[in-house]
Design an enzyme around this catalytic site. Structure first.
Site, PDB file in Angstrom:
ATOM      1  N   GLU A 120       0.848  -1.251  -0.034  1.00 55.21           N
ATOM      2  CA  GLU A 120       0.071   0.210  -0.019  1.00 55.21           C
ATOM      3  C   GLU A 120       0.838   1.134   0.026  1.00 55.21           C
ATOM      4  O   GLU A 120       1.675   1.339   0.786  1.00 55.21           O
ATOM      5  CB  GLU A 120      -0.889  -0.043   1.337  1.00 55.21           C
ATOM      6  N   ASP A 186       9.598   5.506  15.365  1.00 55.63           N
ATOM      7  CA  ASP A 186       9.584   7.088  14.919  1.00 55.63           C
ATOM      8  C   ASP A 186      10.111   7.512  16.166  1.00 55.63           C
ATOM      9  O   ASP A 186       9.378   7.688  17.250  1.00 55.63           O
ATOM     10  CB  ASP A 186       8.036   7.291  14.703  1.00 55.63           C
ATOM     11  N   ASP A 188      10.465  11.604  17.921  1.00 57.56           N
ATOM     12  CA  ASP A 188      10.124  12.987  17.287  1.00 57.56           C
ATOM     13  C   ASP A 188      10.650  13.883  18.532  1.00 57.56           C
ATOM     14  O   ASP A 188      10.512  13.558  19.693  1.00 57.56           O
ATOM     15  CB  ASP A 188       8.714  12.975  17.147  1.00 57.56           C
TER      16      ASP A 188
END
Lengths: 499, 505
Positions: A120, A186, A188
């Site tokens: 996807e 991730d 951040d």
């Protein structure tokens, strides 16, 4: 065998001639809807400036002047025009984005497989519409779609059991399910806001980037040493963070429970703003934490104490005192610091030991040991990686693709070489406008005109993107090699499902 | 024990089955001999049983599983669950040790074996049922495994013949320090030297990895012998899950049998979940619940929601999970979708309309089931979170505010929060501290509730207007709100409305 996947480096260039038509055709419709028109006046003014600059090297002779890909008389990519200017993004997809390497990376084989075809992709369009469940049989079609839709960025999701585009035609909804995806992380900078003093919000500087550097070192080491993963790709997220893609087959095939296990293993800081001490670990320290502490200790002195100076004022230093579970010591320290405002964090950190030595709290037999542990906990609280763990826990979580452009900063999401992670400077990562200008500058150089070699070169090779693409290519090659060996081993072993 | 020898290794090969001839063969294992109390349920039973037995055995096992599930909903600790389940197991599904020398050992084990496979048939049909059945069966297995006699347990594990690498002495010495670091009780200093260690792929023991309870090296987890329960139980669940998928594929062939199908359908229906979460009843219809008076209503909120509300008011923002938890709670008290959107829009003062529409609106609508996939819309979005859910979820990270404050706050901060909510009784705060120290979070919360509504509770008890179920322990934030609201507004709300049911029943 389709054209695009052949290893011939010219192949990608070979596609280029069709680009202007594509760009031109979709432009007419696209431009009308974009908020491009108010931009055109200043952009044109800029263009004049630039044309003056490049006046001496005539663009007619260059092989691929950037004007040939944009519709005639439209604005040339200019440094100060808006970063998410649709034309700039279009030129970026046409000329710079390394689709072929991206394809090989996701496909795990030179010829197209379901690993790529059922993967996807999700596009964020210029008007912020979000388009999910896109899929492409080959790199070339992905590239074409990018050029025509011209997304501001796109994300990569899992490989599904069937083609994501066909999901609604299936008789049973359960036949459409995610099968595999890289294990992703991730990190951040927002999660560090309560402990960083130099910047806040979306801003970063080199001083706070060290938080990310530390996180990369610790997580990378754990993934490789503890979990035995070999192919970990770190990517700058374009503004103030980093992503990791663990691409080993073993990692890709993990279900949610296993992803949660890895995230839990790496997660240390627990508790919201009100939970007090965030690091509560048992002793002896787990080998992973012991090793991480050794890595982080070095950074703590320089990058935290002197660079961040986290406990400079009295309010901030009360945060430090809250982390020390010794009432006597805390009151002695408070007294000392109240009488000497402006004492640096470094001195304050040293004070803890100095005062402890004077015999405060010595009634406790294990005081020395407990103090050491409390100090270790503080080091960990201020340096240990703060992961956005939810991203890692789900097989079907989408993550922005490497080499996309961050719409806010214009910087390309380039891979970070973990062997030289200390040297990585987020502020010197090239922006898309700089890169396009570099191509023009390169093409403008007359000496290269006649060079046959030069004609075969791809546009990214002429820019500062080259080292990053080269690194990525090396990474993908290593992955493919392993994949090939793995496949052969699996085939030789016979039915892998038999146990 | 010829039968035992046959159980080793590959299930297909060890039976010497030839698939081409299989259907013509006489079943080889008609009469199984159960040497061990525990069973991995690898081979299905083939003996004839009567329909009555078929149904009766299945129902007694179902009763056990239902009780086991109830234990999880009531938040019982493993020890409490074990002691609670003991009489139930003895009654419905007795399973004695070899050492008991009971004369019906074989009968008990046969019942256990058959009932397991009957329920497999009943619960293989849908993904949901399969997952639930596998979870409960695994729990049951774990319960029995832990209560098993040590020697018999070892024999049982040995006969399963797992391919676990034993860590050699030399390697163990080399890693002594690391292995000692994952051994929690260092007082037994010899820990790593005496104890045996297995080396397995870490994927086999995800929960141990998650809790950093094992040493990891290059993808291998070093599991101490005492943690082998996890290994065995995981293996049990893995095989059961595989088996259930196979069963579900074979199910269509059963359709022709009109004796079994109705029984199986009936069994799976009676296993529908006691939805611990929430019923529509918890909202207060007829009362004015709107965005404008959430502030006023917030005096009736439990600590978790009160904390979210005050954080929202202070920061004009909440992080994702806080938002979700609070939105669902508001939905539960009867705030309509438009009102809820209005509430968030107003609360996020610092955010532009555009950003709100783009980043937050969809999530609110999704929680209400206004958008999203078919299943989400048909189910009217998510159910408001129960205490059980809040207490078992992960701890909030930096900057996050969701979860149950009794669990996530440090005791001092918790007391601060309670004082802000108007709880000032010193003795009460002290008991709350104790409860929280013993991890009895919902008891602490109920205590706070009872103290805050002392007078009203006394009144309804004296007057007998509320029945016992209305006064049961609160297990859902929405129950807390509703009960609080009704008690404080007794005069105004008609008594007819008061006859609510505890949603956890």
């Amino acid at each position: 065998m389709p054209h695009a996947i052949s290893p011939d480096p010219v192949a990608e260039d070979g596609i280029l001639p069709d680009a202007p038509a594509l760009g031109g055709s979709s432009n007419s419709s696209q431009d009308a809807s974009q908020e491009d028109s108010p931009q055109s006046a200043p952009a044109n003014a800029e263009k004049l400036n630039l044309e003056n600059m490049f006046d001496d090297d005539d663009e007619d002779d260059t092989e691929f002047p950037s004007s040939s890909i944009a519709p005639p008389d439209s604005d040339q990519p200019t440094k100060s025009s808006r970063i998410n200017d649709p034309e700039i993004m279009k030129a970026f997809y046409q000329r710079l984005f390394p689709f072929r390497h991206l394809f090989q990376w996701l496909n795990h084989s030179p010829s197209p497989t379901n690993d790529f075809a059922n993967r996807e992709f999700a596009f964020t369009l210029q008007n912020d519409a979000y388009l999910r469940y896109q899929s492409f049989p080959t790199a070339d079609l992905l590239r074409k779609q990018c050029v025509s839709l011209n997304p501001s960025r796109f994300e990569i999701g899992p490989v599904y059991s069937t083609n994501p585009r066909d999901r609604k035609t299936l008789r049973k909804a359960s036949a459409f399910r995610p099968l595999s995806k890289e294990l992703v992380f991730d990190i951040d900078m927002t999660d560090y806001d309560e402990i960083r003093t130099c910047c806040s919000g979306a801003n970063i500087c080199n001083r706070c980037w060290t938080f990310i550097t530390m996180a990369i070192k610790v997580v990378d080491e754990a993934l490789k040493e503890d979990f035995g993963f070999k192919h970990v790709l770190w990517v700058y997220s374009g503004r103030r963070g980093a992503h990791a893609w663990v691409c080993d087959k073993r990692a890709r095939d993990m279900d949610d429970a296993k992803r949660r296990a890895v995230a839990g293993y790496l997660e240390l800081l627990k508790g919201g703003d009100k939970s007090g001490k965030k690091v509560n670990v048992r002793r002896p320290l787990h080998p992973h934490l012991e090793r991480s502490l050794a890595i982080l200790k070095e950074h703590f002195q320089d990058d935290i104490l002197s660079s961040q100076d986290p406990w400079a004022d009295s309010e901030a230093s009360s945060n430090l005192l809250k982390l020390l579970p010794f009432p006597d010591l805390v009151s002695a320290l408070r007294k000392k610091w109240d009488s000497a405002p402006g004492r640096s964090s470094e001195s304050k950190w040293g004070d803890i030991d100095t005062i402890a030595k004077t015999g405060v709290g010595s009634s406790d037999t294990y005081f020395g040991k407990r103090l050491l542990e409390a100090k270790q906990d503080i080091v960990l609280e201020y340096t240990y990686p703060r992961l956005d763990a939810e991203v890692s826990k789900k097989l079907n979580h989408l993550l922005k693709s490497p080499f996309c452009v961050h719409p806010g900063t214009g910087r390309v999401c380039v891979p970070i070489d973990t062997r030289r992670v200390e040297e990585f400077d987020p502020l010197s990562v090239p922006t898309v406008t700089e890169l396009l200008a570099e191509i023009d500058a390169w093409n403008g150089d007359e000496k290269r005109e006649a060079d046959e070699e030069a004609k075969k070169m791809q546009d990214w090779e002429k820019t500062r993107l080259k080292p990053y693409v080269d690194y990525f290519r090396g990474f993908v090659a290593a992955l493919l090699k392993e994949e090939k060996n793995g496949k052969r081993d699996r085939d030789e072993e016979g039915d892998p499902m038999e146990f | 024990m010829i039968r035992q020898e046959a159980l080793r290794g590959d299930p297909k090969r060890r039976l010497g089955l030839n698939h081409k001839k299989k259907q013509f063969e006489q079943p080889q294992f008609k009469q199984q001999d159960y040497t061990h109390r525990l069973n991995f349920y690898i081979l299905p039973p083939t003996l004839d049983i009567t329909l009555e037995e078929f149904e009766e055995w299945a129902i007694s096992r179902l009763k056990v599983l239902a009780e086991l599930e109830a234990c999880a909903f009531r938040n019982r600790t493993p020890e409490e669950t074990a002691s609670y389940m003991q009489p139930i197991l003895a009654k419905h599904l007795p399973l004695a040790q070899n050492s008991s020398r009971s004369s019906n050992l074989q009968d008990e084990r046969k019942r256990d074996h058959y009932s397991h496979f009957i329920l497999r048939l009943a619960f293989a049909a849908t993904e949901d049922l399969r997952r639930r059945f596998s979870r409960l069966e695994t729990q049951l297995f774990k319960l029995r495994f832990q209560s098993d006699d040590a020697r018999e347990r070892r024999e049982f594990v040995d006969h399963l013949n797992f391919e676990w690498d034993k860590v050699g002495e030399e390697e163990k010495r080399g890693l002594a320090e690391e292995l000692a670091a994952v051994t929690p009780f260092k007082s037994k200093n010899a820990g790593s030297e005496e104890e045996g260690w297995f080396k397995v792929d870490w994927e086999q023991v995800p929960e141990l990895v998650e809790g950093r309870k094992v040493f990891l090296k290059r993808g291998k987890a070093y599991v101490p012998v005492r943690e082998q329960t996890t290994l065995v139980v995981n293996e049990f669940q893995r095989r059961l899950d595989q088996g259930l998928v196979l069963t579900s594929r074979a199910l269509p062939r059963l359709d022709e049998d009109d004796r079994l199908s109705p029984i199986l359908a009936h069994l799976s229906k009676s296993f529908t979940a006691p939805d611990a979460a929430y019923s529509q009843d918890s909202s207060l219809s007829g009362n004015d619940i709107s965005a404008a008076n959430v502030d006023a209503l917030s005096t009736h909120f439990p600590a978790c929601m009160s904390h979210l509300h005050s954080t929202l008011r202070a920061n004009s923002h909440l992080k994702h999970f806080g938002r979700l938890q609070y939105t669902l709670f508001l939905k539960g008290i009867g705030l309509s979708l438009p009102e809820c959107i209005a509430f968030w829009r107003k609360s996020f003062r610092l955010i532009t309309d555009e950003k709100f529409t783009k980043e937050y609106l969809y999530n609110i609508r999704h929680a209400y089931g206004d958008v999203g996939g078919d299943a989400n819309r048909r189910g009217r979005g998510y159910t408001p979170y129960s205490c059980q859910k809040l207490l078992t979820e992960g701890m909030p990270g930096p900057g996050q505010t969701h979860g149950c404050p009794y669990r996530t706050f440090s005791p001092d901060n918790l007391v601060g929060l309670l004082q802000k909510m108007g709880v000032n009784d010193r003795d009460l705060l002290k008991t709350v501290r104790e409860d929280v120290g013993r991890q009895r979070y919902h008891i602490a919360c109920n205590r706070v509730f009872e103290s805050a509504h002392k007078n009203e509770l006394k009144k309804v008890k004296d007057e007998g207007t509320w029945n016992a179920a209305d006064l049961d322990t609160i297990l859902h934030p929405n129950t807390y709100f509703k009960r609080s609201f009704l008690l404080k507004n007794m005069g105004k709300v008609q008594s007819g409305d008061v006859g609510m049911e505890d949603p956890s029943q």
